[in-house]
Design a protein around this motif. Sequence first.
Motif, PDB file in Angstrom:
ATOM      1  N   GLY A 115       0.810  -1.212   0.000  1.00 32.93           N
ATOM      2  CA  GLY A 115       0.000   0.000   0.000  1.00 32.93           C
ATOM      3  C   GLY A 115       0.843   1.261   0.000  1.00 32.93           C
ATOM      4  O   GLY A 115       2.063   1.222   0.097  1.00 32.93           O
ATOM      5  N   ARG A 116       0.156   2.386  -0.109  1.00 37.58           N
ATOM      6  CA  ARG A 116       0.830   3.693  -0.127  1.00 37.58           C
ATOM      7  C   ARG A 116       0.827   4.301   1.268  1.00 37.58           C
ATOM      8  O   ARG A 116      -0.090   4.070   2.046  1.00 37.58           O
ATOM      9  CB  ARG A 116       0.104   4.618  -1.088  1.00 37.58           C
ATOM     10  CG  ARG A 116       0.175   4.153  -2.527  1.00 37.58           C
ATOM     11  CD  ARG A 116      -0.434   5.180  -3.420  1.00 37.58           C
ATOM     12  NE  ARG A 116       0.341   6.405  -3.276  1.00 37.58           N
ATOM     13  CZ  ARG A 116       0.891   7.075  -4.260  1.00 37.58           C
ATOM     14  NH1 ARG A 116       0.712   6.660  -5.477  1.00 37.58           N
ATOM     15  NH2 ARG A 116       1.584   8.157  -4.047  1.00 37.58           N
ATOM     16  N   PHE A 117       1.848   5.086   1.546  1.00 30.34           N
ATOM     17  CA  PHE A 117       1.952   5.768   2.820  1.00 30.34           C
ATOM     18  C   PHE A 117       2.175   7.253   2.549  1.00 30.34           C
ATOM     19  O   PHE A 117       3.314   7.687   2.353  1.00 30.34           O
ATOM     20  CB  PHE A 117       3.120   5.200   3.652  1.00 30.34           C
ATOM     21  CG  PHE A 117       2.901   3.784   4.081  1.00 30.34           C
ATOM     22  CD1 PHE A 117       2.262   3.498   5.262  1.00 30.34           C
ATOM     23  CD2 PHE A 117       3.324   2.737   3.277  1.00 30.34           C
ATOM     24  CE1 PHE A 117       2.052   2.196   5.661  1.00 30.34           C
ATOM     25  CE2 PHE A 117       3.118   1.422   3.661  1.00 30.34           C
ATOM     26  CZ  PHE A 117       2.476   1.150   4.860  1.00 30.34           C
ATOM     27  N   PRO A 118       1.096   8.037   2.534  1.00 31.61           N
ATOM     28  CA  PRO A 118       1.233   9.472   2.251  1.00 31.61           C
ATOM     29  C   PRO A 118       2.148  10.142   3.280  1.00 31.61           C
ATOM     30  O   PRO A 118       2.111   9.838   4.467  1.00 31.61           O
ATOM     31  CB  PRO A 118      -0.190  10.004   2.367  1.00 31.61           C
ATOM     32  CG  PRO A 118      -1.068   8.808   2.169  1.00 31.61           C
ATOM     33  CD  PRO A 118      -0.303   7.647   2.708  1.00 31.61           C
ATOM     34  N   GLY A 119       3.000  11.036   2.796  1.00 29.97           N
ATOM     35  CA  GLY A 119       3.913  11.738   3.685  1.00 29.97           C
ATOM     36  C   GLY A 119       5.276  11.088   3.779  1.00 29.97           C
ATOM     37  O   GLY A 119       6.190  11.637   4.387  1.00 29.97           O
TER      38      GLY A 119
END
Length: 75
Positions: free
Chosen positions: A58-62
């Motif tokens: 998954g993506r991890f914003p920041g």
Amino acid sequence: MRDIGARELPNRRAALGALLVGGAGAVSIGGFLFARDVIGPERLTAGRIVDRLQAVGGRFPGFRRNHAKGLAVAR
């Protein structure tokens, strides 16, 4: 009565020796073909590793890509 075991042993050794030489030859040829990119998977790159890890985890914003999950190294 004949002793069959004593007669089969040299034939078995010859067959195993031929199998060993043939197997070593096949591994050598396979290694050369793999090194020349004739056979084997597509070339693995750092971008492809990170893309796959991001698709699975998954993506991890920041965060920069994959830094939230660890470190990926490729040559």
